[in-house]
Design an enzyme around this catalytic site. Sequence first.
Site, PDB file in Angstrom:
ATOM      1  CG  ASP A 159      57.397-122.836  45.244  1.00 19.32           C
ATOM      2  OD1 ASP A 159      57.798-122.472  44.139  1.00 19.32           O
ATOM      3  OD2 ASP A 159      56.878-124.053  45.241  1.00 19.32           O
ATOM      4  CD  GLU A 193      53.143-126.515  43.590  1.00 22.29           C
ATOM      5  OE1 GLU A 193      53.774-125.420  43.717  1.00 22.29           O
ATOM      6  OE2 GLU A 193      52.513-126.924  42.918  1.00 22.29           O
ATOM      7  CE  LYS A 207      49.588-125.425  40.425  1.00 23.34           C
ATOM      8  NZ  LYS A 207      51.203-125.887  40.682  1.00 23.34           N
ATOM      9  CG  ASP A 236      56.254-129.267  39.647  1.00 22.70           C
ATOM     10  OD1 ASP A 236      55.017-128.585  40.076  1.00 22.70           O
ATOM     11  OD2 ASP A 236      56.945-128.569  39.454  1.00 22.70           O
TER      12      ASP A 236
END
Lengths: 606, 238
Positions: free
Chosen positions: A189, A167, A69, A8
């Site tokens: 999420d 994810e 990211k 992850d």
Amino acid sequence: MARIVGIDLGTTNSLVAYMADGRPRVIPGRNGRTMVPSVVAMTDNGLIVGDSAKEHLTRSPERTVYSVKRFMGKGLEDVQGELAYFPYHLTEQGGVIRIKLGEKSYSPPQISAMILKELKQRAEAYLGESITKAVITVPAYFNDSQRQATKDAGMIAGLDVLRIINEPTAASLAYGLQQKTQGTIAVYDLGGGTFDISILKLKNGIFEVLATNGDTHLGGDDFDRQIADLFVREIREQQGLDLNAYPDHMQAVRLEAERTKIRLSDELKATAILDLPEGKGRYSRDFTRDQVESLSMELVERSLEPCRLALKDAGLTPNDIDEVVLVGGSTRMPLVRQRVQALFGKEPHCELDPDEVVALGAAVQADILSGGTTDLLLLDVTPLSLGIETMGGVMSSLIRRNTTIPASAKEMFTTYVDGQTGVDIHILQGERELVRDNRSLARFRLKVPPLPAGVPRIEVTFLIDANGILNVSARDVRTGETQSLAVKPSFGLSDDEVERMIGESFKFAADDLKARQLIEARTEAEVILMATEKALKQGGHLVGEEDLSSIRSSMAAVEATKSGEDHKAIRAKMADLENATHHLAEVLMDTSLKEALENKKLSEIT
Amino acid sequence: MDHNTHSTAGPRELQMARSMCWHCQSEVAGEYFCDRCVKVQPVSKELDYFTCLGFPRRLTIDQHQLEAKFYELSRAFHPDFYQNKSAAEQTISLGNSAMLNTAYRTLRDPIERAEYLLDLEAGSVKEIRNSPPADLFEEILELQDTLNEYRATGRVSETESPLRAKLRSERNTLEQRQRDMEATLQQLFVQWDKLQDRGEATDQARAERDRILKQMREHLSNRTYVKNIVSDLASTIG
């Protein structure tokens, strides 16, 4: 087949997990923590990653990269609005952002690769084997460029990325496996930087994604920013001090905002404390949960619209959802839980640690790919429509959003002018009518044999693979010949650039390793020399002349190689020295034992 | 840019089964896998979606059966299960999966299913209507005027209310129209299936077949037209 790990790669934290005895497990580091902060710092001694790098956020903010990211697969223009928030320096080269760290500039995939390498090493140390294959997760709403950038990062880190998975769907795998969840589920999420909602149907081991939506620019970072902005504003008003001029203090503000937010998830009150520069003392502020919630309300509401859109695309209403699953650290906020519960009308699940569940799911997917788990299958979708530019700057859709992947579409191209030898194709992703409102993915020129207009027939196949990544191929229908295409990504590294970065990465890795081994050997040599010196003082008189001269000459040899560059030579001489001091050590041991015994007797007497 | 929309029409006749395994060159008797070397076989690109999913060319399909077949074939073809296989098998798995997903998506939706069948049976490329169906002509023209007027008022002014109310009621009327068309289509679907089940090869049956296809085509294209107007209307009045 070699082991595949699940990774992850998060905005704020990253984790690595593996499958053992049919259960996914997260791999802890030496400090016992499972999360590696996604932070990379350039120090005088080289690059460091994770917990130790996090300490550099306030020490050398301009050389410490966090939340990288957010820049994956992006151009500088895309992030113009938030440049002011980042203390490190960003530039652009060939449509790809570069981050300046000391003398060198790095692309976001290179920085991400450093985090991946840290995870790779962690897994290698823990499992005692070399790790070369991985499944890496991305936000479901990541576009093609962002997915490709993630895959590039893996390659640069020396990992064969067997699959990029979403994810929320990864999380559903973990829940499906461990909690035996069934029916129609919604996975909400909310991570450090991104938000996803996925609606899935779980039936007999098949995980079919019905629809997904999200916001790749909504996460914990944004909540922290609301609180941090308030701190800065109040400090300016109260002290006449603009913290924006102090990048180190700005980082402290950001971290304190995060801490305050986290504390208020469990408690109703918290106090934020900040040391101020320029002898202005301390800023201390009491916060109630209500206050933080009113700052967060708008952001939480922003996450609900994608939920409604996903439901609509799935052709469902909130009543059709059997279970709601919460994923991502930001779902620990009570306000988020309340709003999600209100929207779907049922209490959400959070049995699995929201920080770990994505990595656990990635490990499950890794096990599916390696053939370990055969009863589960994930059928995911592409989050955004894919199309090409047509006349008048309009996008013509070829593969609609929420189409199950792998998905393909074919398009026939011909010419309008006699002898025309090429057709330009511009690939886009997005939901808007006009080209300029959508994301440009790539351009390429289709080669056409010079023939009268309308005669050439070139069939182009657009294929979105199971990673959600586009592959394009072309075939001349008349001759049956396939054509290789040089697709130039609009916001990504070219194959050559990735190759070069992989090469550099190996070179650096080799250099880094050599440098580290040398430093370690030198340090240990110093320690052993000092210890020997001390031992000689204590017990030199207890051994013979022969021993003493052998020790002295061995010490000189260690000293001589220590200034050289060869860590193996240093180690060899250190071993010699240890042999030479063998007798001395024994004698000292005996003496200290005797002394200890004597002391004991003494103490017994008294 | 120069491009033509690719027609999805494949050859009309059912494709014969593949004759030879790409890998061991033996006769392929199995449906998707070679009986001898157990290698996955590429689904022919010419195969129609009904055959691909193992259903006859009918317009009434049991959703559960369709889904079950889709899941079964997904388990057979999905790239996840070909990670340890050769590059050639991975390519086949990818192509088969993509084809399967398209087939399932097309057949899952009754309207898309009918459009696809029409395409197979009568070779029509999806017809996009540019002018309103005859019986709706007046109504649509009037609606366009009201819409223009509404847009011109800037949507926020007080004067919008009666216009907006009018558009709302128009929308309801059109939505009802769309439902009616869908009901008629549903009847045509049933007629088609019955005719196919009888399997007659008479002139009368052929004429009946042509009549059903013709009506289906007309109603499908009218429905698409009305549906587009409705969604345009919905996005304008919110």
